[in-house]
Design a protein around this motif. Structure first.
Motif, PDB file in Angstrom:
ATOM      1  N   VAL A  16     138.243  40.393 -74.801  1.00  0.00           N
ATOM      2  CA  VAL A  16     137.765  39.872 -73.521  1.00  0.00           C
ATOM      3  C   VAL A  16     137.610  38.364 -73.659  1.00  0.00           C
ATOM      4  O   VAL A  16     137.006  37.885 -74.615  1.00  0.00           O
ATOM      5  CB  VAL A  16     136.410  40.504 -73.118  1.00  0.00           C
ATOM      6  N   ALA A  17     138.164  37.638 -72.716  1.00  0.00           N
ATOM      7  CA  ALA A  17     138.015  36.182 -72.687  1.00  0.00           C
ATOM      8  C   ALA A  17     137.377  35.802 -71.348  1.00  0.00           C
ATOM      9  O   ALA A  17     137.873  36.190 -70.288  1.00  0.00           O
ATOM     10  CB  ALA A  17     139.371  35.498 -72.831  1.00  0.00           C
ATOM     11  N   LEU A  18     136.267  35.095 -71.420  1.00  0.00           N
ATOM     12  CA  LEU A  18     135.560  34.675 -70.207  1.00  0.00           C
ATOM     13  C   LEU A  18     135.598  33.166 -70.097  1.00  0.00           C
ATOM     14  O   LEU A  18     135.530  32.460 -71.106  1.00  0.00           O
ATOM     15  CB  LEU A  18     134.096  35.143 -70.246  1.00  0.00           C
ATOM     16  N   ARG A  19     135.660  32.673 -68.875  1.00  0.00           N
ATOM     17  CA  ARG A  19     135.622  31.237 -68.632  1.00  0.00           C
ATOM     18  C   ARG A  19     134.247  30.902 -68.046  1.00  0.00           C
ATOM     19  O   ARG A  19     133.992  31.114 -66.866  1.00  0.00           O
ATOM     20  CB  ARG A  19     136.714  30.825 -67.668  1.00  0.00           C
ATOM     21  N   TRP A  20     133.351  30.398 -68.903  1.00  0.00           N
ATOM     22  CA  TRP A  20     132.010  29.999 -68.473  1.00  0.00           C
ATOM     23  C   TRP A  20     132.049  28.571 -67.964  1.00  0.00           C
ATOM     24  O   TRP A  20     132.717  27.718 -68.542  1.00  0.00           O
ATOM     25  CB  TRP A  20     131.028  30.068 -69.645  1.00  0.00           C
ATOM     26  N   ARG A  21     131.320  28.306 -66.887  1.00  0.00           N
ATOM     27  CA  ARG A  21     131.167  26.923 -66.434  1.00  0.00           C
ATOM     28  C   ARG A  21     129.698  26.682 -66.110  1.00  0.00           C
ATOM     29  O   ARG A  21     129.008  27.553 -65.598  1.00  0.00           O
ATOM     30  CB  ARG A  21     132.076  26.606 -65.265  1.00  0.00           C
ATOM     31  N   ARG A  22     129.279  25.499 -66.457  1.00  0.00           N
ATOM     32  CA  ARG A  22     127.884  25.120 -66.222  1.00  0.00           C
ATOM     33  C   ARG A  22     127.678  24.917 -64.719  1.00  0.00           C
ATOM     34  O   ARG A  22     128.444  24.195 -64.082  1.00  0.00           O
ATOM     35  CB  ARG A  22     127.574  23.840 -66.979  1.00  0.00           C
ATOM     36  N   ILE A  23     126.638  25.556 -64.175  1.00  0.00           N
ATOM     37  CA  ILE A  23     126.365  25.392 -62.744  1.00  0.00           C
ATOM     38  C   ILE A  23     125.078  24.615 -62.499  1.00  0.00           C
ATOM     39  O   ILE A  23     124.763  24.314 -61.358  1.00  0.00           O
ATOM     40  CB  ILE A  23     126.340  26.745 -62.000  1.00  0.00           C
TER      41      ILE A  23
END
Length: 175
Positions: A16-23
């Motif tokens: 599993v590869a997730l793309r996290w972004r700071r919000i």
């Protein structure tokens, strides 16, 4: 004729590869010269659609992390600004309490969201559909497992999901 059962386990290789972004960060207003919180502010840039969210509370001696999933990340993270004295044993009350303790200690709390990802079954890659509850929950479990693995490598990280899953509703005063 006797029935025979096979005890062979099926093996599936999954990535599993997730793309996290700071919000953004969680912040609070306090009564003057006190630690009494009057308002808690969640990031305004949170995605309105489905996905995962991660709170990371940075303390002098380590980090507390909580990962959750929701049909609406924005709506879900907003519940953590309220107190839940009527339901003290819920996930919301537990996580809210930890967020409030971090705010009182003036610890930075960052919020990240993942609304996209990839899943690979036995080498075959496809998009992870956050709109599908089972896929979103699978992605959440994978993200929690990754953070728990980091705990083994770095004892200064506590994954709140682990505490909740073990039914130990202890509040981390010593952290």
């Amino acid at each position: 004729m006797a029935e025979t059962r096979s005890n062979t386990a099926a093996q599936v290789n999954v990535e599993v590869a997730l793309r996290w972004r700071r919000i953004g960060e969680v912040s609070a207003n306090f009564l003057p010269d006190t630690d009494a919180i009057t308002d808690v502010w969640m990031p305004l840039r949170a995605p309105r659609g489905p996905g995962l969210y991660r709170f990371t509370m940075e303390f002098e001696h380590g980090r507390l992390i909580y990962i959750g999933e929701s049909e609406s990340v924005q709506r879900r993270i907003s519940v953590y600004k309220y107190t839940y004295k009527e339901w003290p044993q819920t996930t919301e009350s537990f996580v809210t309490e930890q967020i409030r303790k971090a705010l009182i200690r003036r610890a930075p709390i960052s919020v990240h969201a993942a609304t996209r990802g990839k899943i690979k079954f036995d080498g075959e890659e496809e998009d992870l559909y956050m709109e599908v509850t089972s896929q979103r929950r699978f992605a959440e479990a994978a993200a929690v497992l990754l953070e728990e693995r980091r705990v083994r490598d770095d004892g200064s990280v506590v994954v709140l999901n682990r505490i909740l899953n073990s039914h130990r509703m202890v509040f981390l005063d010593s952290f």
